[in-house]
Design a protein around this motif. Structure first.
Motif, PDB file in Angstrom:
ATOM      1  N   LEU A 499       3.095   4.191   2.023  1.00  0.00           N
ATOM      2  CA  LEU A 499       3.039   2.837   2.797  1.00  0.00           C
ATOM      3  C   LEU A 499       1.928   3.112   3.995  1.00  0.00           C
ATOM      4  N   ALA A 500       1.062   1.990   4.494  1.00  0.00           N
ATOM      5  CA  ALA A 500       0.247   2.270   5.338  1.00  0.00           C
ATOM      6  C   ALA A 500      -0.139   0.634   5.951  1.00  0.00           C
ATOM      7  N   HIS A 501      -0.857   0.796   6.822  1.00  0.00           N
ATOM      8  CA  HIS A 501      -0.794  -0.310   7.897  1.00  0.00           C
ATOM      9  C   HIS A 501      -1.920  -1.141   7.083  1.00  0.00           C
ATOM     10  N   PRO A 502      -1.946  -2.593   6.783  1.00  0.00           N
ATOM     11  CA  PRO A 502      -2.977  -3.424   6.164  1.00  0.00           C
ATOM     12  C   PRO A 502      -3.660  -3.927   7.066  1.00  0.00           C
ATOM     13  N   GLY A 503      -3.737  -3.948   8.529  1.00  0.00           N
ATOM     14  CA  GLY A 503      -4.451  -4.348   9.303  1.00  0.00           C
ATOM     15  C   GLY A 503      -5.632  -3.634   9.364  1.00  0.00           C
ATOM     16  N   PHE A 504      -5.754  -2.428   9.245  1.00  0.00           N
ATOM     17  CA  PHE A 504      -6.938  -1.770   9.689  1.00  0.00           C
ATOM     18  C   PHE A 504      -7.917  -1.876   8.475  1.00  0.00           C
ATOM     19  N   ALA A 505      -9.222  -2.430   8.826  1.00  0.00           N
ATOM     20  CA  ALA A 505     -10.101  -2.711   7.832  1.00  0.00           C
ATOM     21  C   ALA A 505     -10.488  -1.520   7.077  1.00  0.00           C
ATOM     22  N   ASN A 506     -10.401  -0.307   7.440  1.00  0.00           N
ATOM     23  CA  ASN A 506     -10.862   0.827   6.573  1.00  0.00           C
ATOM     24  C   ASN A 506      -9.706   1.489   6.139  1.00  0.00           C
ATOM     25  N   MET A 507      -8.436   0.995   5.995  1.00  0.00           N
ATOM     26  CA  MET A 507      -7.295   1.673   5.597  1.00  0.00           C
ATOM     27  C   MET A 507      -7.651   2.058   3.867  1.00  0.00           C
ATOM     28  N   LYS A 508      -8.103   1.047   3.252  1.00  0.00           N
ATOM     29  CA  LYS A 508      -8.105   1.298   1.842  1.00  0.00           C
ATOM     30  C   LYS A 508      -9.167   2.497   1.498  1.00  0.00           C
ATOM     31  N   GLU A 509     -10.214   2.632   2.454  1.00  0.00           N
ATOM     32  CA  GLU A 509     -10.989   3.728   2.167  1.00  0.00           C
ATOM     33  C   GLU A 509     -10.280   4.926   2.509  1.00  0.00           C
ATOM     34  N   LEU A 596       3.022  -8.741  11.644  1.00  0.00           N
ATOM     35  CA  LEU A 596       2.491  -9.074  10.372  1.00  0.00           C
ATOM     36  C   LEU A 596       3.698  -8.567   9.302  1.00  0.00           C
ATOM     37  N   PRO A 597       4.074  -9.549   8.479  1.00  0.00           N
ATOM     38  CA  PRO A 597       5.323  -9.095   7.562  1.00  0.00           C
ATOM     39  C   PRO A 597       4.794  -8.471   6.251  1.00  0.00           C
ATOM     40  N   ILE A 598       3.820  -7.571   6.376  1.00  0.00           N
ATOM     41  CA  ILE A 598       3.052  -6.998   5.180  1.00  0.00           C
ATOM     42  C   ILE A 598       2.742  -5.665   5.482  1.00  0.00           C
ATOM     43  N   VAL A 599       3.068  -4.819   4.414  1.00  0.00           N
ATOM     44  CA  VAL A 599       2.818  -3.242   4.380  1.00  0.00           C
ATOM     45  C   VAL A 599       1.748  -3.170   3.235  1.00  0.00           C
ATOM     46  N   ILE A 600       1.009  -2.066   3.255  1.00  0.00           N
ATOM     47  CA  ILE A 600       0.473  -1.511   2.073  1.00  0.00           C
ATOM     48  C   ILE A 600       1.420  -0.662   1.111  1.00  0.00           C
ATOM     49  N   ASN A 601       1.385  -1.013   0.008  1.00  0.00           N
ATOM     50  CA  ASN A 601       2.475  -0.202  -0.888  1.00  0.00           C
ATOM     51  C   ASN A 601       1.749   0.241  -2.291  1.00  0.00           C
ATOM     52  N   THR A 602       1.438   1.667  -2.241  1.00  0.00           N
ATOM     53  CA  THR A 602       0.951   2.140  -3.520  1.00  0.00           C
ATOM     54  C   THR A 602       1.845   3.239  -4.002  1.00  0.00           C
ATOM     55  N   SER A 603       1.530   3.747  -5.231  1.00  0.00           N
ATOM     56  CA  SER A 603       2.672   4.515  -5.799  1.00  0.00           C
ATOM     57  C   SER A 603       2.307   6.090  -5.263  1.00  0.00           C
ATOM     58  N   PHE A 604       3.576   6.689  -5.117  1.00  0.00           N
ATOM     59  CA  PHE A 604       3.760   8.050  -4.469  1.00  0.00           C
ATOM     60  C   PHE A 604       3.184   9.119  -5.813  1.00  0.00           C
ATOM     61  N   ASN A 605       2.074   9.576  -5.679  1.00  0.00           N
ATOM     62  CA  ASN A 605       1.561  10.290  -6.574  1.00  0.00           C
ATOM     63  C   ASN A 605      -0.070  10.518  -6.352  1.00  0.00           C
ATOM     64  N   VAL A 606      -0.506  11.572  -6.943  1.00  0.00           N
ATOM     65  CA  VAL A 606      -2.003  11.728  -6.902  1.00  0.00           C
ATOM     66  C   VAL A 606      -2.464  11.295  -8.315  1.00  0.00           C
ATOM     67  N   ASN A 607      -3.955  11.314  -8.229  1.00  0.00           N
ATOM     68  CA  ASN A 607      -4.397  10.837  -9.396  1.00  0.00           C
ATOM     69  C   ASN A 607      -4.096  11.795 -10.458  1.00  0.00           C
ATOM     70  N   GLY A 608      -3.489  11.285 -11.627  1.00  0.00           N
ATOM     71  CA  GLY A 608      -3.485  12.171 -12.621  1.00  0.00           C
ATOM     72  C   GLY A 608      -1.942  12.702 -12.617  1.00  0.00           C
ATOM     73  N   GLU A 609      -1.182  12.388 -11.789  1.00  0.00           N
ATOM     74  CA  GLU A 609       0.333  12.680 -11.583  1.00  0.00           C
ATOM     75  C   GLU A 609       0.991  11.421 -11.843  1.00  0.00           C
ATOM     76  N   ALA A 610       2.112  11.638 -12.698  1.00  0.00           N
ATOM     77  CA  ALA A 610       3.196  10.581 -12.537  1.00  0.00           C
ATOM     78  C   ALA A 610       3.755  10.389 -11.380  1.00  0.00           C
ATOM     79  N   ILE A 611       4.422   9.304 -11.223  1.00  0.00           N
ATOM     80  CA  ILE A 611       5.062   8.747  -9.868  1.00  0.00           C
ATOM     81  C   ILE A 611       5.909   9.880  -9.761  1.00  0.00           C
ATOM     82  N   VAL A 612       6.211  10.399  -8.349  1.00  0.00           N
ATOM     83  CA  VAL A 612       7.454  11.368  -8.005  1.00  0.00           C
ATOM     84  C   VAL A 612       8.737  10.806  -8.566  1.00  0.00           C
ATOM     85  N   ASP A 613       9.693  11.749  -8.987  1.00  0.00           N
ATOM     86  CA  ASP A 613      11.201  11.160  -9.346  1.00  0.00           C
ATOM     87  C   ASP A 613      12.246  11.865  -8.425  1.00  0.00           C
ATOM     88  N   SER A 614      12.049  13.127  -8.296  1.00  0.00           N
ATOM     89  CA  SER A 614      13.199  13.903  -7.468  1.00  0.00           C
ATOM     90  C   SER A 614      12.617  14.214  -6.091  1.00  0.00           C
TER      91      SER A 614
END
Length: 699
Positions: A499-509, A596-614
Motif C-alpha cells: 500500500l502507498a499514497h497515490p497523491g505523491f506524483a512520483n510514488m509510481k517511480e 482522499l478515499p483512495i490508496v495504491i494497492n499492488t501485489s505483495f511480491n517482488v518481480n518473479g515471485e508469486a504473491i506471498v501466502d504465509s
C-alpha cells in the motif's frame, strides 16, 4: 516421455485422510475441485450443499513457481486439512478436463482434412479406438507396439504418402495428447482410491465459475481463453441454475493464442500478457489495419481466423500441432523485440494495435452471444477475461445490463467451476453473487506470533493497526499488508498487498525503483471506498476484483496522479465494509487524514515471485524488498528495527528459498508430476516419418 508421464504412487488420498471419506448420511459434505489441466494449477474445497467455496488456492502460492504446471498436490493437502478442521467429508472429486476430447473434437476434424474420402476418414477414426491402446503413446521413432500397429494399418489405406505423413504428424500429436491426459486421469483415479471422480470439459468449468458466482439467474456466459481440450471461445445460455452451450469455437481459432504470440513478439513470455495491456496506453494502433483482417466474428458468436499476408496456418514447430502464426511479412513490418532490448515507440504502437483488436473482437463476441441467448446480463471467464480493457469495452459498447467477471478467470478458477458443476449435476445450484474471494490460507495470530518469535523479530501491537498504516502512508511510507485469508486469483485485493499514497506524483517511480523493479509503463491500481468510486472515476458498476477499468476524472488526475495511467484510466478496486473490512478500515483512516478515499494497492511480491501466502513468506519478502513497514495481522514491524531479517541475497537465491521450503515438504511422488511435459513421442520429425514410411515400404 515414451513411458508414463505420471509417477508410481507411494500413498493415496484415502490412506492419508481416511477420516475424510464421505458417508452418505454425513451432514457436512464437500467436493474437491482440481485444476490439473495445465498452467495455474489449483484446488478448491466446495460445500456440496450450496456450492459455497470453503477454500481455494493456486499451487503457485505454495510452490513459488509462477503459473505452476505441476499437479496441485500441495493445494490438495491444504484443502484436506481444512476439511478435517471444519468437519467436512469429501463426497467426490471434480477435474477440469476430459482427455477424450483431444481426439473427438480435434483429431477427428483434422483427420477429415488429411484424407479426401469420408469413408477412409471413418476407417482411420475407428482404428484409433479399436487398434491402439488408449494408455500408450504412439512413438514412431522408438517403434513401440502402438507405432507398429499404426504402421501396419497405414499399409491398408489407399492414400498417397503426403496424406500418410500428415496423418502421422496429427496422430502423434493429438492422439498422444489424449494419452497423456488419460494417464493423468488414471493417476488421479488411483490416488483417490475409490472416491468418485468426475471429469468435465475445460470450458464448461470456466463457464460454471462465471455463472454460479455471478448472482444472475439468467445470463449470457462467455469464455475466452487460449485453448481448452479443443475449445477456445464458448458461449452459454444460463438460467435456473443450468448451463446450455450455444456456440463454440475450436482451435486453432483463438484470441488467447493470438494475444500470447503478440506478447512473445514483444519479447515477453506466457503470463506477461498484462504487460502488453499496460504498454498499449503509450502507443497508437497504427498496425490495426494490418491485423484486423486476421479475425472475424460470425453471427453465431464463433470466431474465425483468416489467412492474410501477415497470418498463416502452420504446424507449431516440428510436431503436428496446428496454429495460426505471424508471417515473415509481419516480422518485416515490425521485427520481433528480443528480451532485454530497449522498448521503442513501434513496440508501444504494436501493443496498442493488438489491444484495440482484442477489444473489438471481445465486443463483437459478447454482442453476438447475447443476441443468441437473449440474456443481457453477461458473465465472463477464461484467461482473456483478465484483460480489463476488453471487459470495460464490453461493458460500455454492448447493450448488456450488468457484467460479472470471475476473479480467478484463468485456469485456477476452473477448480471452483469443476466442483460447482459436480454439485449442480447432483442438485440444482443457485447462482449467488461473489463479492469477495478470500479463500486462501488464513494467517492468524498463533502463526504470526510463532514466526515472529522464531525469527527474533522486533514488533509492536498498536491499538489500531489501521490507523497506524494510514499514518505511515500519509508520511510517504510503503507498507506491506498481510492479514487473514489470501485472495484467490492473480490480483492482490488488500490481504496480500503493498500500500502507498497515490497523491505523491512520483510514488509510481518510487515503487518501481525500490520494490517492484518492473517496466516503467506498467500502472499501479487504486483501491477506493465503494461508495466514493463515482466521485473519482467513470465507473458505475462495482469492481471488487480489479477487472474493470474506468477513466479517471480530471480532478482525480490532480489528486491521485500515481494511479492514473497514461491513457487517463485506472484499474479500480471498489472496497466495501462487508466484503473487505480490513482494507475498508485502512482507506477510511487514510481518508480522514487526507480527504482522499483512495490508496495504491499492488501485489505483495517482488518481480518473479508469486504473491506471498504465509506469515513466513511475508516476513521473508518484506526482509528482501525495500519496504518501510510490514503490517502482519495486528502486528507492526519496522524495517529500521529489523535490518537483518535476511542475509543479503541475489534475486535467484532469494526466490529459491521459498521454492525449497515447498519442495522440502513431504508431498509424495505426485509433487513431481509436471503436466507441461511433452516427450519425444509427440514430435514426429520429417526425417523420422520418412524412415518410418520407408521401412514399411522396404518390408
Amino acid at each position: 516421455m515414451t513411458g508414463s508421464l505420471t509417477p508410481d504412487l507411494n500413498t493415496t488420498l484415502r490412506a492419508t485422510y481416511p477420516d475424510l471419506v464421505a458417508a452418505d448420511e454425513h451432514p457436512r459434505q464437500a467436493v474437491l475441485g482440481l485444476g490439473a489441466f495445465g498452467h495455474d494449477a489449483a484446488v478448491a474445497l466446495v460445500d456440496a450443499s450450496d456450492g459455497r467455496v470453503i477454500h481455494a488456492i493456486a499451487e503457485e502460492r505454495l510452490s513459488n513457481r509462477k503459473h505452476d504446471w505441476h499437479f496441485p498436490i500441495g493445494g490438495i493437502h491444504e484443502c484436506c486439512k481444512l476439511a478435517r478442521q471444519q468437519g467436512y467429508k469429501i463426497r467426490s472429486v471434480a477435474v477440469n478436463f476430459r482427455a477424450e476430447e483431444f481426439v473427438e473434437k480435434s483429431l477427428h476434424h483434422l483427420i477429415d482434412q488429411c484424407v479426401s474420402s469420408s469413408a477412409i476418414g471413418s476407417e482411420v477414426k475407428q482404428f484409433l479406438y479399436n487398434g491402439l491402446p488408449q494408455l500408450e503413446y504412439v512413438d514412431i521413432e522408438a517403434r513401440n507396439q502402438p507405432a507398429l500397429r499404426l504402421q501396419q494399418f497405414l499399409q491398408t489405406l489407399v492414400i498417397d504418402d503426403a496424406s500418410k505423413r500428415m496423418l502421422i504428424k496429427r496422430i502423434t500429436w493429438y492422439w498422444n495428447w489424449a494419452v497423456k491426459y488419460r494417464q493423468i486421469e488414471q493417476t488421479i483415479d488411483r490416488y483417490m482410491d475409490g472416491i468418485p471422480v468426475e471429469y468435465f470439459n475445460h470450458h464448461q468449468t470456466h463457464a460454471a465459475s462465471a455463472y454460479y458466482n455471478s448472482g444472475f439467474d439468467a445470463a449470457t456466459v462467455l469464455v475466452i481463453d487460449g485453448q481448452g481440450e479443443a475449445d477456445t471461445v464458448t458461449a452459454y445460455s444460463a438460467s435456473d441454475g443450468e448451463l446450455e452451450r450455444v456456440s463454440e469455437t475450436r482451435w486453432p481459432h483463438s484470441v488467447g493464442i493470438f494475444y500470447l504470440f503478440a506478447t512473445q513478439h514483444l519479447g515477453f513470455t506466457m503470463g506477461d500478457e498484462y504487460k502488453v495491456m499496460g504498454m498499449s496506453a503509450y502507443g497508437r494502433p497504427v498496425y490495426e489495419e494490418a491485423l484486423r483482417g486476421m479475425m472475424t466474428v460470425n453471427s453465431d458468436a464463433t470466431l474465425q481466423f483468416n489467412e492474410t499476408d501477415y497470418l498463416r496456418l502452420n504446424d507449431l514447430g516440428p510436431h503436428g500441432h496446428v496454429v495460426f502464426q505471424f508471417t515473415e511479412k509481419l516480422h518485416q513490418l515490425l521485427p520481433a523485440r528480443q528480451p532485454g532490448e530497449p522498448f521503442e515507440q513501434q513496440h508501444f504502437n504494436f501493443a496498442a494495435s493488438i489491444q484495440a483488436l482484442t477489444e473489438s473482437i471481445g465486443v463483437q463476441l459478447a454482442t453476438q452471444a447475447m443476441k443468441k441467448t437473449g440474456h443481457r446480463n453477461i458473465a465472463l471467464a477464461g484467461g482473456v477475461a483478465l484483460n480489463g480493457l476488453m471487459n470495460e469495452a464490453i461493458r460500455q459498447n454492448t447493450d448488456c445490463d450488468e457484467i460479472f467477471i470471475y476473479p480467478a478467470a484463468a485456469d485456477d478458477g476452473c477448480a471452483v467451476g469443476a466442483a460447482q458443476l459436480a454439485i449442480a449435476k447432483a442438485n440444482r445450484l443457485k447462482s449467488v453473487r461473489l463479492r469477495s474471494c478470500y479463500f486462501g490460507h488464513n494467517v492468524q495470530n498463533d502463526e504470526i506470533e510463532s514466526t515472529l518469535r522464531r525469527r527474533n523479530v522486533v514488533a509492536s501491537r498498536p491499538d489500531s493497526i489501521h490507523a497506524t498504516i494510514a499514518d505511515a502512508l500519509v508520511e510517504g511510507a510503503i507498507v506491506a499488508r498481510c492479514v487473514g485469508q489470501a485472495e484467490f486469483g492473480p490480483r492482490a485485493l488488500g490481504h496480500r498487498s503493498l500500500l502507498a499514497h497515490p497523491g505523491f506524483a512520483n510514488m509510481k517511480e518510487i515503487l518501481n525503483a525500490r520494490v517492484k523493479h518492473r517496466e516503467e509503463f506498467r500502472p499501479f491500481a487504486p483501491a477506493c471506498l465503494h461508495d466514493r468510486v463515482t466521485e473519482y472515476f467513470e465507473l458505475e458498476d462495482e469492481s471488487p476484483f480489479m477487472l474493470l477499468i474506468g477513466r479517471a476524472l480530471e480532478h482525480t488526475q490532480q489528486l491521485a496522479p500515481s494511479i492514473v495511467h497514461a491513457d487517463m484510466t485506472a484499474r479500480v478496486q471498489s472496497v466495501s465494509p462487508d466484503a473487505n473490512a480490513d482494507l475498508f478500515n485502512v482507506i477510511t483512516e487514510f481518508d480522514q487524514r487526507t480527504g482522499l478515499p483512495i490508496v495504491i494497492n499492488t501485489s505483495f511480491n517482488v518481480n518473479g515471485e508469486a504473491i506471498v501466502d504465509s506469515a513466513e513468506d511475508a516476513l521473508e519478502s518484506f526482509g528482501y524488498m525495500d519496504v518501510d513497514y510490514l503490517a502482519l495481522g495486528d502486528y507492526w514491524i519496522a524495517k529500521s528495527d529489523n535490518p537483518n531479517l535476511l542475509p543479503k541475497l541475489d534475486g535467484p537465491t532469494y526466490l529459491r528459498r521459498r521454492i525449497d521450503r515447498f519442495e522440502n515438504r513431504d508431498l509424495g511422488l505426485l509433487a513431481e508430476m509436471d503436466v507441461s511435459q511433452f516427450g519425444p513421442a509427440f514430435t514426429a520429425t520429417d526425417e523420422a516419418i520418412a524412415q518410418y514410411l520407408g521401412r514399411r515400404r522396404a518390408a
